[in-house]
Design an enzyme around this catalytic site. Structure first.
Site, PDB file in Angstrom:
ATOM      1  N   GLU A  41       0.826  -1.218   0.000  1.00 13.49           N
ATOM      2  CA  GLU A  41       0.000   0.000   0.000  1.00 13.49           C
ATOM      3  C   GLU A  41       0.858   1.266   0.000  1.00 13.49           C
ATOM      4  O   GLU A  41       0.510   2.251  -0.643  1.00 13.49           O
ATOM      5  CB  GLU A  41      -0.961   0.007   1.195  1.00 13.49           C
ATOM      6  CG  GLU A  41      -2.079  -1.027   1.106  1.00 13.49           C
ATOM      7  CD  GLU A  41      -2.962  -0.876  -0.121  1.00 13.49           C
ATOM      8  OE1 GLU A  41      -3.006   0.217  -0.711  1.00 13.49           O
ATOM      9  OE2 GLU A  41      -3.601  -1.869  -0.519  1.00 13.49           O
ATOM     10  N   TYR A 124      -6.238   5.582   5.589  1.00  7.82           N
ATOM     11  CA  TYR A 124      -6.337   4.676   4.438  1.00  7.82           C
ATOM     12  C   TYR A 124      -5.491   3.420   4.649  1.00  7.82           C
ATOM     13  O   TYR A 124      -5.979   2.287   4.524  1.00  7.82           O
ATOM     14  CB  TYR A 124      -5.909   5.375   3.136  1.00  7.82           C
ATOM     15  CG  TYR A 124      -5.680   4.377   2.046  1.00  7.82           C
ATOM     16  CD1 TYR A 124      -6.761   3.729   1.459  1.00  7.82           C
ATOM     17  CD2 TYR A 124      -4.388   4.014   1.658  1.00  7.82           C
ATOM     18  CE1 TYR A 124      -6.570   2.750   0.509  1.00  7.82           C
ATOM     19  CE2 TYR A 124      -4.187   3.033   0.713  1.00  7.82           C
ATOM     20  CZ  TYR A 124      -5.273   2.408   0.135  1.00  7.82           C
ATOM     21  OH  TYR A 124      -5.083   1.419  -0.792  1.00  7.82           O
ATOM     22  N   ASP A 142      -9.027   5.652  -0.558  1.00  7.48           N
ATOM     23  CA  ASP A 142      -7.934   6.340  -1.266  1.00  7.48           C
ATOM     24  C   ASP A 142      -8.533   7.149  -2.422  1.00  7.48           C
ATOM     25  O   ASP A 142      -9.763   7.273  -2.534  1.00  7.48           O
ATOM     26  CB  ASP A 142      -6.885   5.323  -1.759  1.00  7.48           C
ATOM     27  CG  ASP A 142      -7.426   4.408  -2.854  1.00  7.48           C
ATOM     28  OD1 ASP A 142      -8.645   4.435  -3.120  1.00  7.48           O
ATOM     29  OD2 ASP A 142      -6.625   3.678  -3.461  1.00  7.48           O
TER      30      ASP A 142
END
Ligand code: SF4
Length: 357
Positions: A41, A124, A142
């Site tokens: 991520e 997030y 996101d």
């Protein structure tokens, strides 16, 4: 008309069905591993999936867990990140890894708030780790998800505002299916990445949410999402000097703070300098320039700054001891393996690999 809550509740079933049939096979998806989710991520922010894949595989091969990340040397860490940009992200990851070592026995905590308290992890990333690796029903919003939701709900608000993101998180929290929160979040991200794309071919015809989508119904898909204008970037003129002593290349370590902190670079001077000015700068270092040639111009765009670069290559001799306080002269082969050099200099990389003998 359906309420926003009803639309979000109704989207779970078709979205998950679509995801089961269309999800891409990605190296970080093959197993539920909180560390892999975290690494992927952070790498995926502002970087395309195809670019991230080889970086991710190399990173987890060399640093397979939180402990390895926590104890890695800075140069090695930055080298593993070289080319991805935003180097503070990986520095923050290391700080967070050390927090995890100290406070959680080397395992990322199974708690959304605890994840949020770690360096560089916001709502997030915490949502992605908590839902994908630990099955906790929290959203992960996101830019892709914000775009899908603002079209789906025909929301006119500026998606760059934190309040809009927080509002979307609140709405999603109620809609997220308790049995598949990780898949639900990944499905929304995936939909934004491959179907409900920013511009160009927005694939409403094959979108599993098209029956629910307000923007599609009103023909306003391309008008959304709304985003405020970003401040224009500052343009800086730089002169890049590739100094060679035989086949060796002169590299200097940047300061610990600021843009490209602690990375290595060739000589980088303010402004666009003429040949004579460059030769003077090189001589001021205590070097004897033998030859100079002008290289092509190049440009590099950072998030807030743009470098317009003029390049030179200077062949030198007589490397005095005092030069070595600021510059190291390295074999170009080693520069590739051991010294993290930002991609801002990619246009000139061929000139430090060039055989000078
Ligand atoms: S129908 Fe079109 S605009 Fe609406 S969510 Fe799907 S792809 Fe996006």
């Amino acid at each position: 008309m359906k309420t926003e809550e009803k639309i979000l509740k109704d989207m779970a079933k078709p979205l998950l069905l679509w995801y089961d049939q269309n999800k891409r096979s990605l190296p970080w998806r093959d197993q539920a591993n909180a560390y892999y989710t975290w690494v992927s991520e952070i790498m995926l922010r502002q970087t395309r999936v195809e670019t991230v894949k080889p970086y991710f595989l190399r990173f987890i091969r060399e640093l397979p867990d939180v402990g390895a990340l926590a104890s890695c040397s800075e140069d090695r860490l930055l080298k593993l990140w070289e080319g991805l940009g935003y180097y503070n992200r990986v520095r923050n990851m290391q700080k967070a890894a050390r927090q995890v070592q100290e406070s959680y026995g080397g395992v990322l905590p199974k708690d959304y708030q605890a994840l949020c308290s770690l360096r560089g992890i916001g709502s997030y990333t915490a949502g992605a780790i908590a839902s994908i690796a630990y099955g906790i029903p929290v959203p992960a919003v996101d830019g892709n998800v914000l775009r899908v939701l603002s079209r789906l709900l025909e929301n006119e608000e500026d998606i760059l505002k934190q309040s809009v993101k927080t509002g979307m998180e609140r709405l999603l929290k109620e809609a997220i299916p308790k049995d598949r929160p990780g898949d639900f979040n990944q499905a929304l991200m995936e939909l934004g990445a491959v179907v409900c794309v920013p511009s160009g071919r927005i694939e409403c015809g094959s979108c599993p949410l098209n029956d629910l989508c307000r923007a599609r119904a009103s023909g306003r898909v391309t008008e959304l999402p709304k985003k405020s204008e970003k401040k224009p970037r500052t343009v800086q003129k730089r002169t890049i000097v590739v100094i060679r002593d035989g086949d060796c290349l002169a590299l200097c370590k940047r300061p610990k703070e600021g843009l490209l902190a602690s990375l290595y670079e060739p000589m980088n001077l303010t402004g666009h300098l003429q040949e004579q000015e460059v030769l003077k700068e090189v001589a001021n270092l205590g070097l004897v320039p033998l030859r100079i040639r002008q290289l092509e111009d190049a440009k590099h765009i950072f998030s807030h700054v743009e470098w317009r670069m003029k390049g030179y290559q200077v062949q030198v001799e007589a490397v005095e001891e005092k030069v070595k306080d600021r510059y190291i002269f390295v074999d170009p082969e080693k520069s590739g393996r051991f010294y993290p050099i930002p991609s801002a200099y990619d246009a000139y990389a061929k000139y430090w690999k060039e055989n000078m003998s």
